[in-house]
Design a protein around this motif. Structure first.
Motif, PDB file in Angstrom:
ATOM      1  N   ALA A   7       0.834  -1.203   0.000  1.00 58.29           N
ATOM      2  CA  ALA A   7       0.000   0.000   0.000  1.00 58.29           C
ATOM      3  C   ALA A   7       0.867   1.250   0.000  1.00 58.29           C
ATOM      4  N   THR A   8       1.955   1.212   0.802  1.00 54.88           N
ATOM      5  CA  THR A   8       2.859   2.364   0.835  1.00 54.88           C
ATOM      6  C   THR A   8       3.498   2.592  -0.523  1.00 54.88           C
ATOM      7  N   LEU A   9       3.932   1.493  -1.173  1.00 58.39           N
ATOM      8  CA  LEU A   9       4.554   1.625  -2.498  1.00 58.39           C
ATOM      9  C   LEU A   9       3.561   2.195  -3.511  1.00 58.39           C
ATOM     10  N   ASN A  10       2.284   1.741  -3.446  1.00 65.05           N
ATOM     11  CA  ASN A  10       1.278   2.259  -4.379  1.00 65.05           C
ATOM     12  C   ASN A  10       1.052   3.758  -4.148  1.00 65.05           C
ATOM     13  N   LEU A  11       0.937   4.155  -2.863  1.00 61.39           N
ATOM     14  CA  LEU A  11       0.771   5.585  -2.573  1.00 61.39           C
ATOM     15  C   LEU A  11       1.961   6.390  -3.077  1.00 61.39           C
ATOM     16  N   PHE A  12       3.167   5.869  -2.807  1.00 65.11           N
ATOM     17  CA  PHE A  12       4.381   6.578  -3.231  1.00 65.11           C
ATOM     18  C   PHE A  12       4.438   6.714  -4.747  1.00 65.11           C
ATOM     19  N   GLN A  13       4.118   5.631  -5.466  1.00 66.87           N
ATOM     20  CA  GLN A  13       4.149   5.694  -6.940  1.00 66.87           C
ATOM     21  C   GLN A  13       3.064   6.634  -7.464  1.00 66.87           C
ATOM     22  N   THR A  14       1.867   6.619  -6.834  1.00 64.31           N
ATOM     23  CA  THR A  14       0.780   7.510  -7.270  1.00 64.31           C
ATOM     24  C   THR A  14       1.184   8.976  -7.105  1.00 64.31           C
ATOM     25  N   ILE A  15       1.828   9.280  -5.932  1.00 68.07           N
ATOM     26  CA  ILE A  15       2.246  10.660  -5.680  1.00 68.07           C
ATOM     27  C   ILE A  15       3.311  11.105  -6.671  1.00 68.07           C
ATOM     28  N   THR A  16       4.282  10.212  -6.908  1.00 66.85           N
ATOM     29  CA  THR A  16       5.344  10.589  -7.859  1.00 66.85           C
ATOM     30  C   THR A  16       4.789  10.797  -9.256  1.00 66.85           C
ATOM     31  N   LYS A  17       3.796  10.017  -9.630  1.00 59.37           N
ATOM     32  CA  LYS A  17       3.203  10.203 -10.953  1.00 59.37           C
ATOM     33  C   LYS A  17       2.421  11.509 -11.025  1.00 59.37           C
ATOM     34  N   GLN A  18       1.664  11.786  -9.942  1.00 60.48           N
ATOM     35  CA  GLN A  18       0.893  13.022  -9.943  1.00 60.48           C
ATOM     36  C   GLN A  18       1.790  14.251  -9.957  1.00 60.48           C
ATOM     37  N   MET A  19       2.908  14.168  -9.204  1.00 58.22           N
ATOM     38  CA  MET A  19       3.798  15.325  -9.121  1.00 58.22           C
ATOM     39  C   MET A  19       4.800  15.347 -10.255  1.00 58.22           C
TER      40      MET A  19
ATOM     41  N   LYS B 173       8.125  10.385   2.367  1.00 61.42           N
ATOM     42  CA  LYS B 173       7.743  11.185   1.196  1.00 61.42           C
ATOM     43  C   LYS B 173       6.229  11.394   1.155  1.00 61.42           C
ATOM     44  N   VAL B 174       5.482  10.317   1.456  1.00 57.24           N
ATOM     45  CA  VAL B 174       4.024  10.423   1.446  1.00 57.24           C
ATOM     46  C   VAL B 174       3.555  11.404   2.518  1.00 57.24           C
ATOM     47  N   ARG B 175       4.213  11.319   3.718  1.00 52.43           N
ATOM     48  CA  ARG B 175       3.841  12.224   4.807  1.00 52.43           C
ATOM     49  C   ARG B 175       4.105  13.666   4.417  1.00 52.43           C
ATOM     50  N   LEU B 176       5.251  13.937   3.805  1.00 54.91           N
ATOM     51  CA  LEU B 176       5.576  15.298   3.391  1.00 54.91           C
ATOM     52  C   LEU B 176       4.591  15.814   2.343  1.00 54.91           C
ATOM     53  N   HIS B 177       4.219  14.929   1.403  1.00 50.94           N
ATOM     54  CA  HIS B 177       3.275  15.349   0.353  1.00 50.94           C
ATOM     55  C   HIS B 177       1.909  15.668   0.952  1.00 50.94           C
ATOM     56  N   LEU B 178       1.446  14.815   1.853  1.00 49.04           N
ATOM     57  CA  LEU B 178       0.135  15.055   2.467  1.00 49.04           C
ATOM     58  C   LEU B 178       0.170  16.322   3.312  1.00 49.04           C
ATOM     59  N   THR B 179       1.284  16.547   4.026  1.00 46.38           N
ATOM     60  CA  THR B 179       1.410  17.769   4.832  1.00 46.38           C
ATOM     61  C   THR B 179       1.370  19.002   3.934  1.00 46.38           C
ATOM     62  N   HIS B 180       2.069  18.916   2.787  1.00 46.93           N
ATOM     63  CA  HIS B 180       2.068  20.035   1.843  1.00 46.93           C
ATOM     64  C   HIS B 180       0.670  20.296   1.294  1.00 46.93           C
ATOM     65  N   CYS B 181      -0.036  19.202   0.974  1.00 52.63           N
ATOM     66  CA  CYS B 181      -1.395  19.371   0.447  1.00 52.63           C
ATOM     67  C   CYS B 181      -2.310  19.985   1.506  1.00 52.63           C
ATOM     68  N   LEU B 182      -2.162  19.543   2.744  1.00 48.51           N
ATOM     69  CA  LEU B 182      -2.995  20.070   3.815  1.00 48.51           C
ATOM     70  C   LEU B 182      -2.725  21.561   4.023  1.00 48.51           C
TER      71      LEU B 182
END
Length: 304
Positions: free
Chosen positions: A254-266, A283-292
């Protein structure tokens, strides 16, 4: 002497170079005049010091000469005292040797006198001992006559001494046999005591071993129960570990899928390894914090 010379010059300098308060009349003198006055005073002081130094040097040489004369006289006096002491020692040694020789002669005479008295007393003792032996011989003559009559009746011995030697031999043999019998009896008693002690120890050891066997059997049963319990726990731990491993694999996927989804979106390219789950989560935590943060900023801007 060097210390006295140093103290003498120090006292002279203190007398000549004491700093005095200038009088009011000297306040009007120029510095050059004062310098010349000081130089003049220094010259006088140096001359006085040189004079005193020469006088002190002369006194020092005179004292050194007197010291040398005194040392020479002292050496002569020591030599005279040494010779006189040697003379006294030689006379004393001769007197002591004479006294010692006289004492030795007196001691030797006294020793000879004591030796004579001792010999006289010893002679008296020997005379008394001889008289006792004579009386004993007279009393023992009846035994001698008896042994002689026995010798005349027997044909086995030729002299009385042979009978006595044979009797002594038989008595010695009897003593040896008695001692040997006593030794055998003591050894038998010791062996009997050792046997009883060994039997007692063997019974005690058997009883102790039986008790130990019973204790070991109880410990074996308890250990067997503990082994069964730990085997059950180990099976449970293995099942739990398998479940945790499966759950961990799902989390990592699940973490790998989230990480790959974020990298693709960004639309970014990351050098994080597929196995580095912790870095991916960061990386996922930083992205979610930035989005928030962006959403909060947008909400604040929209309300404004």
């Amino acid at each position: 002497m060097e210390f006295e010379l140093r103290e003498y010059f120090r006292a002279a300098f203190e007398d000549k170079l004491l700093v005095r308060m200038p009088d009011r009349e000297d306040d009007f003198l120029t510095p050059a005049t004062r310098l010349l006055e000081k130089k003049r005073e220094m010259t006088e002081v140096e001359q006085a010091l040189n004079t005193q130094k020469e006088e002190f040097q002369m006194k020092t040489e005179s004292l050194q000469q007197r010291c040398a004369e005194l040392e020479h006289k002292e050496e002569k006096l020591k030599d005279s005292l040494f010779k006189f002491d040697k003379f006294l020692k030689e006379n004393d040694s001769k007197r002591k040797r004479a006294l010692r020789k006289a004492a030795e002669e007196r001691q030797l005479a006294a020793q000879k006198e004591r030796e004579a008295i001792r010999l006289q007393a010893e002679n008296k003792q020997l005379q008394a001992f001889k008289e006792r032996l004579v009386r004993r011989q007279e009393k023992s003559s009846i035994y001698q006559n008896y042994l002689q009559r026995v010798l005349e009746r027997t044909e086995e011995f030729q002299e009385v001494q042979e009978m006595i030697d044979r009797f002594n031999t038989l008595m010695a043999t009897q003593d040896k046999l008695l001692k040997r019998e006593l030794e055998h009896q003591e050894k038998a008693e010791k062996e009997k005591a050792r046997l009883l002690h060994y039997q007692e120890e063997a019974r005690s050891q058997i009883l102790e071993l039986n008790n130990q066997m019973a204790d070991l059997q109880d410990e074996f049963e308890r250990a067997r129960a503990v082994v069964l319990e730990w085997e059950s726990r180990w099976a449970q731990i293995q099942n739990t570990a398998a479940e945790n491993t499966l759950r961990l694999g799902r989390i990592r996927m699940a973490t790998l899928n989230l990480f790959q989804t974020i990298t693709k979106q960004m639309h970014i390219k990351s050098d994080i390894s597929i196995e580095d789950t912790e870095s991916q989560l960061e990386k996922v935590r930083l992205h979610l914090t930035h989005c928030l943060v962006c959403l909060q900023i947008h909400h604040i801007t929209g309300t404004t």
